[in-house]
Design a protein around this motif. Structure first.
Motif, PDB file in Angstrom:
ATOM      1  N   ARG A   1       0.838  -1.210   0.000  1.00  0.00           N
ATOM      2  CA  ARG A   1       0.000   0.000   0.000  1.00  0.00           C
ATOM      3  C   ARG A   1       0.870   1.257   0.000  1.00  0.00           C
ATOM      4  O   ARG A   1       1.869   1.305   0.705  1.00  0.00           O
ATOM      5  N   ARG A   2       0.441   2.254  -0.785  1.00  0.00           N
ATOM      6  CA  ARG A   2       1.217   3.500  -0.869  1.00  0.00           C
ATOM      7  C   ARG A   2       0.504   4.691  -0.228  1.00  0.00           C
ATOM      8  O   ARG A   2       1.120   5.724   0.018  1.00  0.00           O
ATOM      9  N   THR A   3      -0.802   4.558   0.007  1.00  0.00           N
ATOM     10  CA  THR A   3      -1.524   5.689   0.618  1.00  0.00           C
ATOM     11  C   THR A   3      -1.642   5.474   2.124  1.00  0.00           C
ATOM     12  O   THR A   3      -1.860   4.349   2.582  1.00  0.00           O
ATOM     13  N   PRO A   4      -1.506   6.559   2.904  1.00  0.00           N
ATOM     14  CA  PRO A   4      -1.634   6.405   4.363  1.00  0.00           C
ATOM     15  C   PRO A   4      -3.053   5.967   4.746  1.00  0.00           C
ATOM     16  O   PRO A   4      -3.999   6.184   3.985  1.00  0.00           O
ATOM     17  N   PHE A   5      -3.190   5.355   5.910  1.00  0.00           N
ATOM     18  CA  PHE A   5      -4.521   5.025   6.418  1.00  0.00           C
ATOM     19  C   PHE A   5      -5.227   6.332   6.790  1.00  0.00           C
ATOM     20  O   PHE A   5      -4.573   7.263   7.267  1.00  0.00           O
ATOM     21  N   PRO A   6      -6.540   6.393   6.570  1.00  0.00           N
ATOM     22  CA  PRO A   6      -7.249   7.642   6.871  1.00  0.00           C
ATOM     23  C   PRO A   6      -7.134   8.009   8.352  1.00  0.00           C
ATOM     24  O   PRO A   6      -7.102   7.131   9.221  1.00  0.00           O
ATOM     25  N   ARG A   7      -7.050   9.305   8.628  1.00  0.00           N
ATOM     26  CA  ARG A   7      -6.953   9.773  10.016  1.00  0.00           C
ATOM     27  C   ARG A   7      -8.278   9.634  10.732  1.00  0.00           C
ATOM     28  O   ARG A   7      -9.329   9.608  10.101  1.00  0.00           O
ATOM     29  N   ARG A   8      -8.202   9.605  12.059  1.00  0.00           N
ATOM     30  CA  ARG A   8      -9.432   9.681  12.850  1.00  0.00           C
ATOM     31  C   ARG A   8     -10.005  11.074  12.698  1.00  0.00           C
ATOM     32  O   ARG A   8      -9.258  12.046  12.607  1.00  0.00           O
ATOM     33  N   ARG A   9     -11.325  11.137  12.689  1.00  0.00           N
ATOM     34  CA  ARG A   9     -11.976  12.451  12.702  1.00  0.00           C
ATOM     35  C   ARG A   9     -13.028  12.328  13.790  1.00  0.00           C
ATOM     36  O   ARG A   9     -14.025  11.624  13.618  1.00  0.00           O
ATOM     37  N   THR A  10     -12.801  12.970  14.922  1.00  0.00           N
ATOM     38  CA  THR A  10     -13.629  12.667  16.100  1.00  0.00           C
ATOM     39  C   THR A  10     -14.730  13.688  16.349  1.00  0.00           C
ATOM     40  O   THR A  10     -15.704  13.388  17.022  1.00  0.00           O
ATOM     41  N   MET A  11     -14.549  14.917  15.851  1.00  0.00           N
ATOM     42  CA  MET A  11     -15.513  15.979  16.156  1.00  0.00           C
ATOM     43  C   MET A  11     -16.413  16.232  14.958  1.00  0.00           C
ATOM     44  O   MET A  11     -15.941  16.314  13.827  1.00  0.00           O
ATOM     45  N   GLY A  12     -17.716  16.367  15.217  1.00  0.00           N
ATOM     46  CA  GLY A  12     -18.666  16.617  14.128  1.00  0.00           C
ATOM     47  C   GLY A  12     -19.614  17.756  14.468  1.00  0.00           C
ATOM     48  O   GLY A  12     -19.375  18.539  15.403  1.00  0.00           O
ATOM     49  N   ALA A  13     -20.690  17.821  13.720  1.00  0.00           N
ATOM     50  CA  ALA A  13     -21.650  18.929  13.864  1.00  0.00           C
ATOM     51  C   ALA A  13     -22.242  18.984  15.279  1.00  0.00           C
ATOM     52  O   ALA A  13     -22.446  20.070  15.831  1.00  0.00           O
TER      53      ALA A  13
ATOM     54  N   LYS B   1      -8.663   7.918  23.359  1.00  0.00           N
ATOM     55  CA  LYS B   1      -9.618   6.873  23.704  1.00  0.00           C
ATOM     56  C   LYS B   1     -10.800   6.877  22.714  1.00  0.00           C
ATOM     57  O   LYS B   1     -10.899   7.752  21.873  1.00  0.00           O
ATOM     58  N   HIS B   2     -11.694   5.879  22.859  1.00  0.00           N
ATOM     59  CA  HIS B   2     -12.792   5.705  21.884  1.00  0.00           C
ATOM     60  C   HIS B   2     -13.587   6.984  21.677  1.00  0.00           C
ATOM     61  O   HIS B   2     -13.884   7.371  20.562  1.00  0.00           O
ATOM     62  N   ILE B   3     -14.006   7.585  22.788  1.00  0.00           N
ATOM     63  CA  ILE B   3     -14.674   8.888  22.737  1.00  0.00           C
ATOM     64  C   ILE B   3     -13.919   9.783  23.701  1.00  0.00           C
ATOM     65  O   ILE B   3     -13.259   9.295  24.626  1.00  0.00           O
ATOM     66  N   HIS B   4     -13.979  11.088  23.492  1.00  0.00           N
ATOM     67  CA  HIS B   4     -13.112  11.947  24.293  1.00  0.00           C
ATOM     68  C   HIS B   4     -13.652  13.351  24.481  1.00  0.00           C
ATOM     69  O   HIS B   4     -14.573  13.780  23.778  1.00  0.00           O
TER      70      HIS B   4
ATOM     71  N   ARG C   1     -22.017   8.735  20.103  1.00  0.00           N
ATOM     72  CA  ARG C   1     -21.279   8.061  19.025  1.00  0.00           C
ATOM     73  C   ARG C   1     -20.703   6.713  19.460  1.00  0.00           C
ATOM     74  O   ARG C   1     -20.183   5.964  18.634  1.00  0.00           O
ATOM     75  N   LEU C   2     -20.750   6.451  20.765  1.00  0.00           N
ATOM     76  CA  LEU C   2     -19.995   5.288  21.266  1.00  0.00           C
ATOM     77  C   LEU C   2     -20.468   3.967  20.661  1.00  0.00           C
ATOM     78  O   LEU C   2     -19.645   3.152  20.228  1.00  0.00           O
ATOM     79  N   ASN C   3     -21.778   3.755  20.590  1.00  0.00           N
ATOM     80  CA  ASN C   3     -22.257   2.465  20.061  1.00  0.00           C
ATOM     81  C   ASN C   3     -21.765   2.223  18.644  1.00  0.00           C
ATOM     82  O   ASN C   3     -21.288   1.125  18.322  1.00  0.00           O
ATOM     83  N   ALA C   4     -21.860   3.238  17.799  1.00  0.00           N
ATOM     84  CA  ALA C   4     -21.432   3.088  16.406  1.00  0.00           C
ATOM     85  C   ALA C   4     -19.939   2.771  16.344  1.00  0.00           C
ATOM     86  O   ALA C   4     -19.491   1.929  15.559  1.00  0.00           O
TER      87      ALA C   4
END
Ligand SMILES: *Cc1c(COP(=O)(O)O)cnc(C)c1O
Length: 441
Positions: free
Chosen positions: A14-26, A206-209, A270-273
């Motif tokens: 693989r040549r592309t990095p793994f996608p970053r976490r994105r934890t904050m939303g609307a 951690k999972h949620i923060h 978001r924790l269950n998902a």
């Protein structure tokens, strides 16, 4: 697929990095702005009265967490390190008390005892679950033992029935360090308050923060009240509150802000998902890895139990693969672009050094220079020599691999890339060993 290892000049998986976490939303954005607009970033008051237990958002976050899992009480704190320290204070640890804990965990699981003069006593882990081995726990009990800190490592529940049974027979308290296991169930019951009290970390990794933060949970009203007092300058508020059981409490300032609590409530949704995604990825990866000689995936859970997959542990046997663990990891990493951070790293070796090898235990000088609290019990000599917990040392030195890739927003295709890279390296193990292991010697 080209099967020639990238580390020997072949083309990488693989040549592309793994996608970053994105934890904050609307939802987090809206929650944070609402608090900013209110101009009330914390409502805590460090004396008895309406705001001793914090403001609207702090209480709403605590209620939401308690209700979601049916905990009697939830007490938010500004980190889970603070939460562990508060828990140690709440159960009344005194200088010289011994607290049994795992050496294979984040350092705070043991350090928390030291703040109250408690002495961490390390018991070995189980070689399959990496959590405390109940037999080792029982062996470590002395007349001075007061509590057990049990960690649900990597998000897998520890053997709580056995450990709580031991605690019950010996009159010990159980604190659950569920930092890596939010939303996890052990035989049908939510972890955290199966022992006397416990809790979760809300630091960024951690999972949620909430950036930094933590949540203590318990079903014991007196312990909950003591936690609330220790969180918030309890010496000002304990008088006449609920009687003698609550006296002798001094507090710190371990309070969460309104801003963090508002974000935390949105994160909790978001924790269950998050747990569903991680379970899907872990199961897929596990199915791929189970067939590879020299690798061992974790055993199935007990009935009614779940796990959070904070990271995914794999056991490695160099005697079967014929390639050292270090060279194996190097060769797998060469199949991917250079990771941007820990969360993007395909494989790591060993987790943490057994905690007792850290210098505070080796030199036995946690607080001050005279040996406190290791000098609290005249005639008792505490030693933390290498060899103390052989299973832990073996995992650290030779057997354990971790992948933090079992996380959102990755997909099964990403897991396949990791499994492909691992398969490729294993199938070329002997030529890799000739080059890499020999270079190491
Ligand atoms: C993260 C973690 C902690 C500490 O939590 P903080 O919120 O970072 O203070 C304690 N124990 C374990 C097992 C952890 O993973």
């Amino acid at each position: 697929m080209n099967n020639y290892p990238a580390i020997l000049g072949g083309s990488p998986v693989r040549r592309t990095p793994f996608p970053r976490r994105r934890t904050m939303g609307a939802a987090e954005r809206k929650a944070a702005l609402e608090v900013l607009d209110s101009d009330n970033l914390s409502s805590f008051f460090g004396s008895a009265g309406e705001f001793f237990l914090g403001g609207e958002k702090v209480r709403a976050f605590e209620n939401a967490w308690a209700q979601k899992y049916g905990f009697g009480h939830a007490i938010s704190v500004n980190s889970w390190t603070s939460g562990l320290t508060v828990a140690i204070g709440a159960i009344g640890i005194e200088p010289g008390d011994e607290i049994i804990c795992s050496p294979y965990t984040m350092s705070a699981s043991a350090t928390c005892a030291l703040f109250y003069g408690g002495i961490p006593i390390f018991a070995d882990i189980d070689a399959e679950t990496f959590c405390l081995d109940p037999v080792a726990v029982e062996d470590a009990i002395t007349p001075r033992t007061k509590a057990i800190v049990v960690v649900h490592l990597f998000g897998r529940p520890a053997e709580l029935d056995a450990i709580c049974g031991i605690a019950h027979r010996h009159g010990l308290r159980v604190i659950e360090d569920a930092a890596q296991a939010p939303g996890v169930f052990y035989r049908g019951r939510p972890v955290g308050a199966i022992g006397d009290l416990g809790g979760f970390s809300l630091n960024y990794h951690k999972h949620i923060h909430t950036g930094e933060g933590g949540m203590i949970v318990t079903n014991d009203a007196i312990l909950a009240r003591r936690c609330q007092l220790i969180r918030n300058h309890g010496e000002n508020a304990s008088e006449g509150l609920e009687g003698a059981a609550l006296s002798n409490v001094i507090g710190g300032n371990y309070r969460l802000t309104e801003l963090q609590a508002a974000i935390g409530a949105a994160q909790l949704d978001r924790l269950n998902a998050c747990l569903i995604t991680r379970t899907l990825l872990a199961d897929h990866l596990g199915r791929r890895l189970a067939a590879i000689p020299g690798l061992r995936i974790p055993p199935p859970l007990s009935a009614g139990s779940t796990q959070a997959h904070y990271v995914y542990p794999i056991k490695y046997d160099a005697a079967i693969t014929g390639l050292s663990r270090h060279s194996f990891v190097k060769a797998v990493l060469a199949e991917f672009p250079i990771p941007e951070n820990f969360e993007g790293t395909p494989l790591t070796e060993g987790y943490v050094r057994p905690l007792y090898l850290n210098s505070i235990y080796q030199q036995r000088i946690a607080i001050g220079a005279k040996g406190f609290p290791f000098n609290c019990n005249p005639g008792v000599k505490y030693s933390y020599l290498p060899g103390l917990c052989p299973v832990t040392e073996r995992m650290y030195e030779r057997e354990l691999l971790l992948t933090p890739l079992v996380r959102e927003p990755l997909t099964k295709t990403d897991m396949d890339d990791l499994a492909d890279a691992i398969e490729k390296v294993i199938s070329n193990a002997s030529s890799l060993a000739a080059v890499l292991d020999n270079a190491e010697r």
